[in-house]
Write a protein that holds these residues in place. Structure first.
Motif, short mmCIF file in Angstrom:
data_model
loop_
_atom_site.label_atom_id
_atom_site.label_comp_id
_atom_site.label_asym_id
_atom_site.label_seq_id
_atom_site.Cartn_x
_atom_site.Cartn_y
_atom_site.Cartn_z
N THR A 170 53.72 29.53 -17.67
CA THR A 170 52.33 29.91 -17.29
C THR A 170 52.71 31.10 -16.19
O THR A 170 53.79 31.03 -15.63
CB THR A 170 51.55 28.84 -16.92
OG1 THR A 170 51.93 28.53 -15.58
CG2 THR A 170 51.61 27.77 -17.71
N PRO A 171 51.67 31.90 -16.19
CA PRO A 171 51.86 32.85 -14.87
C PRO A 171 51.13 32.26 -13.57
O PRO A 171 50.68 33.19 -12.72
CB PRO A 171 51.15 34.01 -15.28
CG PRO A 171 49.78 33.30 -16.08
CD PRO A 171 50.64 31.95 -17.21
N GLN A 172 51.04 31.20 -13.49
CA GLN A 172 50.69 30.51 -12.23
C GLN A 172 51.61 29.75 -11.45
O GLN A 172 52.59 29.19 -11.82
CB GLN A 172 49.48 29.21 -12.75
CG GLN A 172 48.64 29.84 -13.58
CD GLN A 172 47.64 28.89 -14.17
OE1 GLN A 172 47.79 27.63 -14.02
NE2 GLN A 172 46.38 29.16 -14.76
N ILE A 173 51.23 29.73 -10.14
CA ILE A 173 51.93 29.16 -9.07
C ILE A 173 50.89 28.17 -8.41
O ILE A 173 49.65 28.64 -8.04
CB ILE A 173 52.92 29.81 -8.21
CG1 ILE A 173 51.99 30.79 -7.49
CG2 ILE A 173 53.88 30.83 -9.01
CD1 ILE A 173 52.79 31.69 -6.26
N ILE A 174 51.48 27.31 -7.52
CA ILE A 174 50.46 26.47 -6.74
C ILE A 174 51.24 26.59 -5.50
O ILE A 174 52.17 26.27 -5.40
CB ILE A 174 50.35 25.20 -7.46
CG1 ILE A 174 49.68 25.41 -8.69
CG2 ILE A 174 49.59 24.35 -6.44
CD1 ILE A 174 49.19 23.84 -9.47
N THR A 175 50.31 26.60 -4.41
CA THR A 175 50.70 26.69 -3.17
C THR A 175 49.75 25.26 -2.35
O THR A 175 48.66 25.09 -2.83
CB THR A 175 50.47 27.75 -2.06
OG1 THR A 175 49.16 28.22 -2.09
CG2 THR A 175 51.57 28.92 -2.77
N GLY A 176 50.42 24.60 -1.39
CA GLY A 176 49.76 23.49 -0.60
C GLY A 176 49.94 23.87 0.88
O GLY A 176 51.07 23.97 1.21
N ASP A 177 48.84 23.30 1.64
CA ASP A 177 49.26 23.17 3.17
C ASP A 177 49.05 21.82 3.62
O ASP A 177 48.71 20.93 3.03
CB ASP A 177 48.35 24.20 3.90
CG ASP A 177 46.86 24.06 3.66
OD1 ASP A 177 46.46 22.84 3.63
OD2 ASP A 177 45.90 24.97 3.47
N ILE A 178 49.29 21.76 4.98
CA ILE A 178 49.22 20.44 5.50
C ILE A 178 47.74 19.87 5.64
O ILE A 178 47.97 18.61 5.77
CB ILE A 178 49.90 20.49 6.93
CG1 ILE A 178 49.09 21.47 7.79
CG2 ILE A 178 51.21 20.94 6.95
CD1 ILE A 178 49.44 21.39 9.56
N SER A 179 46.76 20.45 5.53
CA SER A 179 45.45 20.27 5.63
C SER A 179 44.91 19.44 4.19
O SER A 179 43.84 18.98 4.26
CB SER A 179 44.61 21.06 6.28
OG SER A 179 44.39 22.28 5.05
N GLY A 180 45.86 19.63 3.32
CA GLY A 180 45.46 19.01 2.08
C GLY A 180 44.91 20.21 1.13
O GLY A 180 44.39 19.70 -0.04
N ILE A 181 44.87 21.64 1.36
CA ILE A 181 44.38 22.39 0.61
C ILE A 181 45.31 23.02 -0.34
O ILE A 181 46.39 23.41 0.08
CB ILE A 181 43.69 23.63 1.59
CG1 ILE A 181 42.52 23.07 2.47
CG2 ILE A 181 43.19 24.84 0.48
CD1 ILE A 181 41.39 22.49 1.51
N PHE A 182 45.01 23.17 -1.80
CA PHE A 182 45.82 23.68 -2.66
C PHE A 182 45.12 24.67 -3.14
O PHE A 182 44.03 24.82 -3.60
CB PHE A 182 45.98 22.57 -3.85
CG PHE A 182 47.03 21.24 -3.42
CD1 PHE A 182 48.32 21.45 -3.64
CD2 PHE A 182 46.41 20.37 -2.58
CE1 PHE A 182 49.12 20.34 -3.09
CE2 PHE A 182 47.18 19.26 -2.06
CZ PHE A 182 48.43 19.59 -2.49
N LYS A 183 46.06 25.82 -3.76
CA LYS A 183 45.74 27.17 -4.15
C LYS A 183 46.58 27.47 -5.34
O LYS A 183 47.68 27.13 -5.51
CB LYS A 183 45.50 28.12 -3.21
CG LYS A 183 44.43 28.06 -1.99
CD LYS A 183 44.78 29.41 -1.27
CE LYS A 183 43.55 29.28 -0.22
NZ LYS A 183 41.89 29.37 -0.76
N PRO A 213 54.46 18.87 -19.05
CA PRO A 213 53.32 19.46 -19.50
C PRO A 213 51.95 18.98 -18.94
O PRO A 213 51.03 19.42 -19.37
CB PRO A 213 53.55 19.81 -20.89
CG PRO A 213 54.15 18.46 -21.43
CD PRO A 213 55.05 18.18 -20.44
N THR A 214 52.25 17.60 -18.30
CA THR A 214 50.77 17.08 -18.12
C THR A 214 49.90 17.94 -16.91
O THR A 214 48.94 17.75 -16.72
CB THR A 214 50.93 15.66 -17.55
OG1 THR A 214 51.96 15.70 -16.49
CG2 THR A 214 51.52 14.74 -18.82
N LYS A 215 50.81 18.72 -16.08
CA LYS A 215 50.26 19.63 -15.13
C LYS A 215 49.37 18.99 -14.17
O LYS A 215 48.04 19.16 -13.90
CB LYS A 215 49.01 20.55 -15.91
CG LYS A 215 49.61 21.44 -16.79
CD LYS A 215 48.84 22.86 -17.43
CE LYS A 215 49.61 23.59 -18.11
NZ LYS A 215 48.56 24.54 -18.89
#
Length: 217
Positions: A170-183, A213-215
């Protein structure tokens, strides 16, 4: 101070390897069939999994030399990544450096400097030939391994990042921070397409992984 090797089917401990210091990252090299580990001593250790012994140690930093003449890390190494298509592996450390190494000779290829704080996570998109890095900075960076300067940054988090992961095929990536926010980001446009949080499940996030592939995270 050990690396434990487990049976993938039965989850039974098979072997235990003693290490010279606390190890913060491990990575299997599919091209050479070796295991890499690295940690607080700023060295990269190469392990022979057939003999269960240390094959090589990469010690590049010399405190007696000027910083601009150095290769390797001056602080703890927190992330390791193999890029088989480029015949390299990559290390990221608390010294804010990203180092590229030849997978066959273990010699340094290049240093990438664009972070201001420690690097905790690395990942690679084979489809787009882009490497991503994240850490104590609030931004994730995108790199071309042939260029020393970062291609672009993914800005939007307000806390230190704990990881960056490429979603395969996919053309997607995921980032996450210590506060629990994911983008969720689109690599093609470097824009954020979704934001969500896991605050209801945990107070602080230290790391995360993706299933495919369950994403799922």
């Amino acid at each position: 101070l050990t690396i434990n090797l487990w049976d993938a089917q039965t989850f039974v401990l098979r072997h235990r390897i003693s290490t010279p210091d606390i190890q913060m990252a491990i990575r299997y090299l599919s091209t050479t069939k070796h295991l890499l580990s690295a940690g607080f001593d700023s060295f990269i250790h190469v392990w022979d999994l057939e003999k269960l012994e240390l094959k090589h140690t990469i010690e590049r930093w010399d405190p007696c030399k000027r910083d601009q003449d150095q290769t390797g890390h001056s602080g703890p190494i927190m992330a390791l990544l193999e890029i088989p298509s480029q015949s390299i592996f990559v290390s990221g450390g608390m010294d804010a450096k990203i180092c590229l190494w030849d997978v066959n000779t273990f010699e340094p290829k290049k240093d990438l400097q664009g972070h201001k704080k420690g690097v905790l996570s690395l990942d690679w998109s084979d489809e787009h030939n882009v490497m991503f890095s994240a850490g104590l900075d609030h931004d994730a960076n995108a790199w071309n391994p042939y260029v020393k300067e970062k291609i672009f940054s993914l800005k939007g988090h307000t806390h230190s990042l704990v990881g960056v992961k490429v979603l395969p095929n996919t053309p997607q990536i995921i980032t996450g921070d210590i506060s629990g926010i994911f983008k969720v980001w689109d690599i093609r446009t470097s824009t954020c397409i979704q934001t969500f949080n896991c605050n209801s499940y945990c107070n602080d996030v230290g790391c995360f992984s993706l299933t495919y592939p369950t994403k799922r995270i």
